[in-house]
Enzyme design. Structure first.
Site, PDB file in Angstrom:
ATOM      1  N   ARG A 228      -2.446 -14.166   4.612  1.00  0.00           N
ATOM      2  CA  ARG A 228      -3.160 -13.472   5.700  1.00  0.00           C
ATOM      3  C   ARG A 228      -2.401 -13.634   7.021  1.00  0.00           C
ATOM      4  O   ARG A 228      -2.343 -12.709   7.831  1.00  0.00           O
ATOM      5  CB  ARG A 228      -4.588 -14.021   5.846  1.00  0.00           C
ATOM      6  CG  ARG A 228      -5.479 -13.818   4.634  1.00  0.00           C
ATOM      7  CD  ARG A 228      -5.985 -12.417   4.443  1.00  0.00           C
ATOM      8  NE  ARG A 228      -6.925 -12.004   5.465  1.00  0.00           N
ATOM      9  CZ  ARG A 228      -7.612 -10.858   5.427  1.00  0.00           C
ATOM     10  NH1 ARG A 228      -7.453 -10.004   4.405  1.00  0.00           N
ATOM     11  NH2 ARG A 228      -8.431 -10.539   6.386  1.00  0.00           N
TER      12      ARG A 228
ATOM     13  N   TYR B  90     -12.583  -1.789  -3.875  1.00  0.00           N
ATOM     14  CA  TYR B  90     -13.095  -1.872  -2.498  1.00  0.00           C
ATOM     15  C   TYR B  90     -14.627  -1.747  -2.456  1.00  0.00           C
ATOM     16  O   TYR B  90     -15.178  -1.372  -1.414  1.00  0.00           O
ATOM     17  CB  TYR B  90     -12.431  -0.804  -1.623  1.00  0.00           C
ATOM     18  CG  TYR B  90     -11.025  -1.173  -1.177  1.00  0.00           C
ATOM     19  CD1 TYR B  90     -10.801  -2.270  -0.340  1.00  0.00           C
ATOM     20  CD2 TYR B  90      -9.926  -0.432  -1.579  1.00  0.00           C
ATOM     21  CE1 TYR B  90      -9.520  -2.613   0.081  1.00  0.00           C
ATOM     22  CE2 TYR B  90      -8.634  -0.765  -1.157  1.00  0.00           C
ATOM     23  CZ  TYR B  90      -8.450  -1.862  -0.328  1.00  0.00           C
ATOM     24  OH  TYR B  90      -7.180  -2.197   0.093  1.00  0.00           O
TER      25      TYR B  90
ATOM     26  N   GLU C 150      -9.883 -10.580  -7.715  1.00  0.00           N
ATOM     27  CA  GLU C 150      -8.938  -9.465  -7.544  1.00  0.00           C
ATOM     28  C   GLU C 150      -7.758  -9.602  -8.513  1.00  0.00           C
ATOM     29  O   GLU C 150      -7.278  -8.607  -9.064  1.00  0.00           O
ATOM     30  CB  GLU C 150      -8.468  -9.413  -6.086  1.00  0.00           C
ATOM     31  CG  GLU C 150      -9.596  -9.006  -5.148  1.00  0.00           C
ATOM     32  CD  GLU C 150      -9.240  -9.046  -3.665  1.00  0.00           C
ATOM     33  OE1 GLU C 150      -8.090  -9.389  -3.322  1.00  0.00           O
ATOM     34  OE2 GLU C 150     -10.121  -8.729  -2.853  1.00  0.00           O
TER      35      GLU C 150
ATOM     36  N   LYS D 170       0.812  -1.226   0.000  1.00  0.00           N
ATOM     37  CA  LYS D 170       0.000   0.000   0.000  1.00  0.00           C
ATOM     38  C   LYS D 170       0.846   1.277   0.000  1.00  0.00           C
ATOM     39  O   LYS D 170       2.071   1.226   0.240  1.00  0.00           O
ATOM     40  CB  LYS D 170      -0.925  -0.035   1.226  1.00  0.00           C
ATOM     41  CG  LYS D 170      -1.981  -1.155   1.158  1.00  0.00           C
ATOM     42  CD  LYS D 170      -2.969  -1.074   2.332  1.00  0.00           C
ATOM     43  CE  LYS D 170      -4.031  -2.157   2.221  1.00  0.00           C
ATOM     44  NZ  LYS D 170      -5.020  -2.066   3.332  1.00  0.00           N
TER      45      LYS D 170
ATOM     46  N   ARG E 176       2.279  -6.375   9.378  1.00  0.00           N
ATOM     47  CA  ARG E 176       1.581  -5.206   9.918  1.00  0.00           C
ATOM     48  C   ARG E 176       2.107  -4.825  11.294  1.00  0.00           C
ATOM     49  O   ARG E 176       2.213  -3.640  11.614  1.00  0.00           O
ATOM     50  CB  ARG E 176       0.071  -5.442   9.921  1.00  0.00           C
ATOM     51  CG  ARG E 176      -0.522  -5.284   8.514  1.00  0.00           C
ATOM     52  CD  ARG E 176      -1.917  -5.816   8.441  1.00  0.00           C
ATOM     53  NE  ARG E 176      -2.635  -5.410   7.231  1.00  0.00           N
ATOM     54  CZ  ARG E 176      -3.786  -5.932   6.855  1.00  0.00           C
ATOM     55  NH1 ARG E 176      -4.372  -6.872   7.588  1.00  0.00           N
ATOM     56  NH2 ARG E 176      -4.388  -5.507   5.751  1.00  0.00           N
TER      57      ARG E 176
ATOM     58  N   HIS F  23      -2.369  -5.339   1.558  1.00  0.00           N
ATOM     59  CA  HIS F  23      -3.680  -5.972   1.365  1.00  0.00           C
ATOM     60  C   HIS F  23      -3.435  -7.421   0.972  1.00  0.00           C
ATOM     61  O   HIS F  23      -2.481  -7.715   0.238  1.00  0.00           O
ATOM     62  CB  HIS F  23      -4.459  -5.289   0.232  1.00  0.00           C
ATOM     63  CG  HIS F  23      -5.585  -6.128  -0.310  1.00  0.00           C
ATOM     64  ND1 HIS F  23      -6.816  -6.173   0.277  1.00  0.00           N
ATOM     65  CD2 HIS F  23      -5.628  -7.017  -1.340  1.00  0.00           C
ATOM     66  CE1 HIS F  23      -7.585  -7.035  -0.394  1.00  0.00           C
ATOM     67  NE2 HIS F  23      -6.889  -7.554  -1.370  1.00  0.00           N
TER      68      HIS F  23
ATOM     69  N   ASN G 108      -2.018   0.373   6.682  1.00  0.00           N
ATOM     70  CA  ASN G 108      -1.519  -0.873   7.260  1.00  0.00           C
ATOM     71  C   ASN G 108      -0.681  -1.706   6.286  1.00  0.00           C
ATOM     72  O   ASN G 108      -0.583  -2.924   6.402  1.00  0.00           O
ATOM     73  CB  ASN G 108      -2.671  -1.671   7.870  1.00  0.00           C
ATOM     74  CG  ASN G 108      -3.732  -2.036   6.870  1.00  0.00           C
ATOM     75  OD1 ASN G 108      -3.591  -1.756   5.680  1.00  0.00           O
ATOM     76  ND2 ASN G 108      -4.793  -2.666   7.328  1.00  0.00           N
TER      77      ASN G 108
ATOM     78  N   PHE H  91     -15.492   3.832   6.851  1.00  0.00           N
ATOM     79  CA  PHE H  91     -14.119   4.174   6.468  1.00  0.00           C
ATOM     80  C   PHE H  91     -13.900   4.174   4.951  1.00  0.00           C
ATOM     81  O   PHE H  91     -12.779   4.398   4.495  1.00  0.00           O
ATOM     82  CB  PHE H  91     -13.115   3.234   7.157  1.00  0.00           C
ATOM     83  CG  PHE H  91     -13.312   1.757   6.848  1.00  0.00           C
ATOM     84  CD1 PHE H  91     -12.861   1.212   5.656  1.00  0.00           C
ATOM     85  CD2 PHE H  91     -13.918   0.912   7.774  1.00  0.00           C
ATOM     86  CE1 PHE H  91     -13.017  -0.140   5.374  1.00  0.00           C
ATOM     87  CE2 PHE H  91     -14.072  -0.452   7.502  1.00  0.00           C
ATOM     88  CZ  PHE H  91     -13.631  -0.970   6.294  1.00  0.00           C
TER      89      PHE H  91
ATOM     90  N   THR I 214      -5.709  -6.618  10.811  1.00  0.00           N
ATOM     91  CA  THR I 214      -5.935  -5.319  10.150  1.00  0.00           C
ATOM     92  C   THR I 214      -5.345  -4.174  10.969  1.00  0.00           C
ATOM     93  O   THR I 214      -4.691  -3.282  10.426  1.00  0.00           O
ATOM     94  CB  THR I 214      -7.456  -5.092   9.986  1.00  0.00           C
ATOM     95  OG1 THR I 214      -8.042  -6.249   9.406  1.00  0.00           O
ATOM     96  CG2 THR I 214      -7.729  -3.877   9.123  1.00  0.00           C
TER      97      THR I 214
HETATM   98  P1  RTP Z   1      -7.241  -5.802   3.329  1.00  0.00           P
HETATM   99  O1  RTP Z   1      -8.593  -6.004   2.687  1.00  0.00           O
HETATM  100  O2  RTP Z   1      -6.586  -4.491   2.930  1.00  0.00           O
HETATM  101  O3  RTP Z   1      -6.327  -6.984   3.121  1.00  0.00           O
HETATM  102  O4  RTP Z   1      -7.412  -5.704   4.891  1.00  0.00           O
HETATM  103  P2  RTP Z   1      -8.345  -6.538   5.873  1.00  0.00           P
HETATM  104  O5  RTP Z   1      -9.043  -7.610   5.111  1.00  0.00           O
HETATM  105  O6  RTP Z   1      -7.500  -6.911   7.040  1.00  0.00           O
HETATM  106  O7  RTP Z   1      -9.378  -5.420   6.332  1.00  0.00           O
HETATM  107  P3  RTP Z   1     -10.813  -5.012   5.713  1.00  0.00           P
HETATM  108  O8  RTP Z   1     -11.811  -5.113   6.803  1.00  0.00           O
HETATM  109  O9  RTP Z   1     -11.055  -5.741   4.416  1.00  0.00           O
HETATM  110  O10 RTP Z   1     -10.589  -3.465   5.412  1.00  0.00           O
HETATM  111  C1  RTP Z   1      -9.955  -3.045   4.218  1.00  0.00           C
HETATM  112  C2  RTP Z   1      -8.980  -1.942   4.543  1.00  0.00           C
HETATM  113  O11 RTP Z   1      -9.689  -0.773   4.964  1.00  0.00           O
HETATM  114  C3  RTP Z   1      -8.911  -0.047   5.894  1.00  0.00           C
HETATM  115  N1  RTP Z   1      -9.643   0.069   7.146  1.00  0.00           N
HETATM  116  N2  RTP Z   1      -9.755   1.199   7.806  1.00  0.00           N
HETATM  117  N3  RTP Z   1     -10.421   3.175   9.723  1.00  0.00           N
HETATM  118  C4  RTP Z   1     -10.815   1.926   9.919  1.00  0.00           C
HETATM  119  O12 RTP Z   1     -11.448   1.586  10.900  1.00  0.00           O
HETATM  120  C5  RTP Z   1     -10.478   0.944   8.901  1.00  0.00           C
HETATM  121  N4  RTP Z   1     -10.837  -0.334   8.918  1.00  0.00           N
HETATM  122  C6  RTP Z   1     -10.316  -0.882   7.815  1.00  0.00           C
HETATM  123  C7  RTP Z   1      -7.611  -0.797   6.075  1.00  0.00           C
HETATM  124  O13 RTP Z   1      -6.653  -0.283   5.151  1.00  0.00           O
HETATM  125  C8  RTP Z   1      -8.023  -2.205   5.723  1.00  0.00           C
HETATM  126  O14 RTP Z   1      -6.907  -2.982   5.375  1.00  0.00           O
HETATM  127 MG    MG Z   2     -10.131  -7.231   3.318  1.00  0.00          MG
END
Ligand code: RTP
Ligand code: MG
Length: 140
Positions: free
Chosen positions: A87, A51, A128, A11, A104, A117, A114, A59, A93
């Site tokens: 993962r 996304y 994807e 990222k 992370r 992805h 973070n 967010f 996250t």
């Molecule tokens: P990713 O999709 O990037 O691999 O991350 P993830 O599955 O661990 O998290 P996800 O729930 O899919 O959220 C996607 C990305 O959104 C941002 N985020 N910001 N401000 C917040 O509370 C918040 N929560 C999520 C993060 O960049 C997260 O990786």
């Molecule tokens: Mg995700």
């Protein structure tokens, strides 16, 4: 577990801090092989589409702004159990909740910035990968 493919993004917070090599080394050390890679600057349209599942989340706007704030490196990774393995090496996250030794925990700046992805299922990985790469550009 058979050989599997997953999709990874390094990222903007990580490209800005010149961490592409260090993060890629972590992925490789975990047994994942980079079989396609490209550095891009995502457009707003691309980030919103990528996304799209998070469109209703609070967010979402900030996430699109962040993901378009600088270059990213998109990668296809291959290996045994690649989705789960990636993962695991990424960590949670929120870097405050990520296991020590994960990407992370070591590199992320915040729950948003973070560093990486990774696809969360084989189905999403396929979608994807197809979003960013043509089959001819993936060399397994
Ligand atoms: P990713 O999709 O990037 O691999 O991350 P993830 O599955 O661990 O998290 P996800 O729930 O899919 O959220 C996607 C990305 O959104 C941002 N985020 N910001 N401000 C917040 O509370 C918040 N929560 C999520 C993060 O960049 C997260 O990786
Ligand atoms: Mg995700």
């Amino acid at each position: 577990m058979a050989t599997e493919r997953t999709f990874s993004i390094i990222k903007p917070d990580a490209t800005r801090r010149n961490l592409v090599g260090k993060i890629t080394a972590r992925l490789e050390e975990a047994g994942l092989r980079v079989i396609a890679q490209r550095r891009i600057h995502m457009t707003q349209t691309q980030a919103e589409a990528f996304y799209g599942v998070h469109r209703e989340r609070p967010f979402f706007r900030d996430l699109v702004t962040f993901m378009t704030s600088g270059p990213v490196v998109v990668q296809v990774l291959e290996g045994e159990d690649a989705v789960a393995k990636n993962r695991a090496v990424m960590g949670a996250t929120d870097p405050k909740k990520a296991e020590p030794g994960t990407i992370r925990a070591e590199f992320a700046e915040s729950i948003e910035a973070n560093s990486v992805h990774g696809s969360d299922s084989a189905e999403n990985a396929a979608a994807e990968i197809a979003f960013f790469f043509a089959g001819v550009d993936i060399v397994g």
